[in-house]
Design a protein around this motif. Structure first.
Motif, PDB file in Angstrom:
ATOM      1  N   THR A 152      49.828 -28.924   6.574  1.00  0.00           N
ATOM      2  CA  THR A 152      48.586 -29.339   5.759  1.00  0.00           C
ATOM      3  C   THR A 152      47.530 -28.796   6.285  1.00  0.00           C
ATOM      4  OG1 THR A 152      48.281 -31.406   6.537  1.00  0.00           O
ATOM      5  CG2 THR A 152      50.074 -31.381   5.017  1.00  0.00           C
ATOM      6  N   PRO A 153      46.403 -28.738   5.294  1.00  0.00           N
ATOM      7  CA  PRO A 153      45.155 -28.072   5.769  1.00  0.00           C
ATOM      8  C   PRO A 153      44.313 -29.285   6.458  1.00  0.00           C
ATOM      9  CG  PRO A 153      45.273 -28.420   3.334  1.00  0.00           C
ATOM     10  CD  PRO A 153      46.507 -28.711   4.055  1.00  0.00           C
ATOM     11  N   ASN A 154      44.661 -30.424   6.093  1.00  0.00           N
ATOM     12  CA  ASN A 154      43.674 -31.515   6.651  1.00  0.00           C
ATOM     13  C   ASN A 154      44.479 -32.195   8.070  1.00  0.00           C
ATOM     14  OD1 ASN A 154      45.651 -32.688   5.288  1.00  0.00           O
ATOM     15  ND2 ASN A 154      44.608 -34.270   4.171  1.00  0.00           N
ATOM     16  N   GLY A 155      45.255 -31.540   8.384  1.00  0.00           N
ATOM     17  CA  GLY A 155      46.139 -32.148   9.890  1.00  0.00           C
ATOM     18  C   GLY A 155      45.650 -31.338  11.010  1.00  0.00           C
ATOM     19  N   ARG A 156      46.259 -31.137  11.869  1.00  0.00           N
ATOM     20  CA  ARG A 156      45.968 -30.610  13.189  1.00  0.00           C
ATOM     21  C   ARG A 156      46.033 -28.983  12.961  1.00  0.00           C
ATOM     22  NH1 ARG A 156      50.656 -32.604  17.195  1.00  0.00           N
ATOM     23  NH2 ARG A 156      51.727 -32.087  14.901  1.00  0.00           N
ATOM     24  N   VAL A 215      41.895 -20.739  23.345  1.00  0.00           N
ATOM     25  CA  VAL A 215      42.447 -21.551  22.284  1.00  0.00           C
ATOM     26  C   VAL A 215      41.856 -22.703  21.841  1.00  0.00           C
ATOM     27  CG1 VAL A 215      44.990 -22.926  21.989  1.00  0.00           C
ATOM     28  CG2 VAL A 215      44.698 -20.662  23.592  1.00  0.00           C
ATOM     29  N   ALA A 216      41.857 -22.962  20.496  1.00  0.00           N
ATOM     30  CA  ALA A 216      41.284 -23.994  20.052  1.00  0.00           C
ATOM     31  C   ALA A 216      42.019 -25.176  19.151  1.00  0.00           C
ATOM     32  CB  ALA A 216      40.064 -23.510  19.100  1.00  0.00           C
ATOM     33  N   TYR A 217      41.798 -26.300  19.301  1.00  0.00           N
ATOM     34  CA  TYR A 217      42.452 -26.976  18.401  1.00  0.00           C
ATOM     35  C   TYR A 217      41.969 -28.217  17.571  1.00  0.00           C
ATOM     36  CZ  TYR A 217      47.022 -26.150  20.943  1.00  0.00           C
ATOM     37  OH  TYR A 217      48.113 -25.606  21.650  1.00  0.00           O
ATOM     38  N   LYS A 218      42.088 -28.232  16.359  1.00  0.00           N
ATOM     39  CA  LYS A 218      41.242 -29.313  15.725  1.00  0.00           C
ATOM     40  C   LYS A 218      42.105 -30.413  15.245  1.00  0.00           C
ATOM     41  CE  LYS A 218      38.987 -29.538  10.903  1.00  0.00           C
ATOM     42  NZ  LYS A 218      38.488 -28.824   9.818  1.00  0.00           N
ATOM     43  N   ILE A 219      41.540 -31.615  15.630  1.00  0.00           N
ATOM     44  CA  ILE A 219      42.749 -32.846  15.928  1.00  0.00           C
ATOM     45  C   ILE A 219      42.178 -33.948  15.050  1.00  0.00           C
ATOM     46  CG2 ILE A 219      43.946 -34.276  17.185  1.00  0.00           C
ATOM     47  CD1 ILE A 219      43.453 -32.104  19.720  1.00  0.00           C
ATOM     48  N   PRO A 220      42.550 -34.391  13.991  1.00  0.00           N
ATOM     49  CA  PRO A 220      42.074 -35.374  13.357  1.00  0.00           C
ATOM     50  C   PRO A 220      42.419 -36.822  14.329  1.00  0.00           C
ATOM     51  CG  PRO A 220      43.399 -34.077  11.702  1.00  0.00           C
ATOM     52  CD  PRO A 220      43.603 -33.779  13.085  1.00  0.00           C
ATOM     53  N   ARG A 221      41.426 -37.817  14.031  1.00  0.00           N
ATOM     54  CA  ARG A 221      41.743 -38.726  15.216  1.00  0.00           C
ATOM     55  C   ARG A 221      43.104 -39.434  14.959  1.00  0.00           C
ATOM     56  NH1 ARG A 221      37.309 -43.511  16.446  1.00  0.00           N
ATOM     57  NH2 ARG A 221      38.495 -44.733  18.058  1.00  0.00           N
ATOM     58  N   ILE A 222      43.639 -39.767  13.682  1.00  0.00           N
ATOM     59  CA  ILE A 222      44.695 -40.398  13.534  1.00  0.00           C
ATOM     60  C   ILE A 222      46.032 -39.569  13.829  1.00  0.00           C
ATOM     61  CG2 ILE A 222      43.682 -41.415  11.476  1.00  0.00           C
ATOM     62  CD1 ILE A 222      45.298 -39.561   9.648  1.00  0.00           C
ATOM     63  N   TYR A 254      45.577 -18.696  12.453  1.00  0.00           N
ATOM     64  CA  TYR A 254      45.686 -20.340  12.468  1.00  0.00           C
ATOM     65  C   TYR A 254      47.000 -21.018  12.335  1.00  0.00           C
ATOM     66  CZ  TYR A 254      40.653 -20.097  11.702  1.00  0.00           C
ATOM     67  OH  TYR A 254      39.404 -20.060  12.010  1.00  0.00           O
ATOM     68  N   PHE A 255      47.375 -21.963  12.751  1.00  0.00           N
ATOM     69  CA  PHE A 255      48.727 -22.425  12.694  1.00  0.00           C
ATOM     70  C   PHE A 255      48.664 -23.983  12.255  1.00  0.00           C
ATOM     71  CE2 PHE A 255      52.216 -24.804  15.161  1.00  0.00           C
ATOM     72  CZ  PHE A 255      53.178 -24.661  14.043  1.00  0.00           C
ATOM     73  N   GLU A 286      37.350 -36.770  14.010  1.00  0.00           N
ATOM     74  CA  GLU A 286      37.976 -35.608  14.307  1.00  0.00           C
ATOM     75  C   GLU A 286      37.560 -35.154  15.648  1.00  0.00           C
ATOM     76  OE1 GLU A 286      38.902 -32.577  11.053  1.00  0.00           O
ATOM     77  OE2 GLU A 286      37.003 -31.826  11.985  1.00  0.00           O
ATOM     78  N   ALA A 287      38.195 -34.422  16.294  1.00  0.00           N
ATOM     79  CA  ALA A 287      38.006 -33.773  17.657  1.00  0.00           C
ATOM     80  C   ALA A 287      38.196 -32.080  17.479  1.00  0.00           C
ATOM     81  CB  ALA A 287      38.773 -34.250  18.968  1.00  0.00           C
ATOM     82  N   VAL A 288      37.543 -31.448  18.178  1.00  0.00           N
ATOM     83  CA  VAL A 288      37.786 -30.077  18.330  1.00  0.00           C
ATOM     84  C   VAL A 288      37.690 -29.625  20.013  1.00  0.00           C
ATOM     85  CG1 VAL A 288      37.170 -27.459  17.993  1.00  0.00           C
ATOM     86  CG2 VAL A 288      36.891 -29.343  16.204  1.00  0.00           C
TER      87      VAL A 288
END
Length: 302
Positions: A14-18, A29-36, A8-9, A100-102
């Protein structure tokens, strides 16, 4: 299942960021992306590739919401990211209040139109069958046609993606009860997944409730097919159990039509009886051993 090595990068520190996620022996490859944080993703090359994405919303109902989409690489060189931009600019395309998007793609950009269509359909079906989230796609995505060899390859990709999605905080593919046999309410019982039973005649209705319960890493699950009391005792039934009964789907005989999760065994037993109940003594194994006795024995083995 064997252990998994995941990387995980925290892209924003921060844990609540990308978050970028990769897995050993997986090309995904997966990305967790907060909408903001979507505006900060314009220089991520992987997001300019073909892939599948998920939009998540907390919703206003009993379950959170999910939208499953796909995007191929376009002539302008943008793929998934461009589609997410469209959802951000025109929220009614998918989920209006997604937060949020993944996104899933590959390290070698091998997905073509056929592959991402098949994956979109497969992920949508898994989400619907798990019944954790309400899938908000207008129609079921078209699976397209892939060869047996390609389907086997894509299924392997899906299995890894399911693990990653869960670790990223969304159990969208995980049913409450694991190892349930297809087309059957019975479950495959393992040593760490005992089934507990309750059978009791209720004085206020004359009904005999018959229920089954399983423990999970999330709590205690009253299984579909259980028969619950038709009435509740307003004075002794807990608020949690009352609320769950208001939402529960039952047939005309008060047979439960879906699994229901509780944080405690007593909330689960009160849900069944509609009255005060001690779940540690009410739930018993097929051999008559109480839940309390089972957990005491487990503690002694530590």
């Amino acid at each position: 299942m064997a252990g998994k090595n995941m990387n995980y990068f925290l892209m924003d520190g921060t844990p609540n960021g990308r978050i970028k996620c990769t897995l050993a022996n997986w090309t995904g490859v997966a990305y967790k992306i907060p909408r903001i944080k979507l505006v900060d993703c314009k220089n991520i090359d992987y997001l300019k590739q073909s892939g599948v994405y998920f939009l998540f919303s907390k919703g206003d109902g009993d379950r959170p919401l999910v939208y499953v989409g796909q995007s191929g690489t376009r002539k302008n060189g943008e793929g998934i990211l461009n589609r997410l931009k469209e959802h951000h600019a025109s929220p009614k395309q998918g989920l209006e209040d997604w937060y949020e998007a993944v996104a899933f793609t590959t390290s070698n950009n091998i997905f073509g139109a056929t592959e991402i269509s098949w994956l979109e359909n497969r992920f949508f079906s898994l989400a619907v069958n798990a019944n954790r989230y309400e899938a908000k796609n207008g129609n079921e995505p078209n699976a397209g046609n892939v060869t047996e060899e390609k389907e086997s390859e894509l299924e392997e990709y899906v299995e890894y993606a399911k693990i990653v999605m869960g670790v990223l905080g969304h159990l969208v593919f995980e049913p409450l009860v694991q190892n349930r046999t297809p087309h059957n309410t019975e479950c495959v019982e393992t040593d760490d997944n005992l089934e507990f039973f309750m059978e009791q005649k209720m004085q206020n209705t004359g009904m005999t409730v018959k229920a089954k319960c399983k423990r999970s890493s999330e709590g205690y699950i009253v299984l579909r097919g259980s028969v619950i009391n038709s009435k509740i005792n307003e004075k002794t039934c807990s608020g949690v159990a009352k609320k769950a009964r208001e939402k529960a789907k039952v047939d005309e005989n008060y047979t439960l039509l879906e699994d229901v999760l509780f944080s405690s065994p007593s909330a689960a037993s009160m849900f069944v009886t509609g009255a005060s109940s001690n779940g540690y003594t009410a739930w018993k194994t097929a051999e008559g051993k109480t839940l309390k006795a089972v957990e005491t024995s487990e503690a002694e083995e530590l």
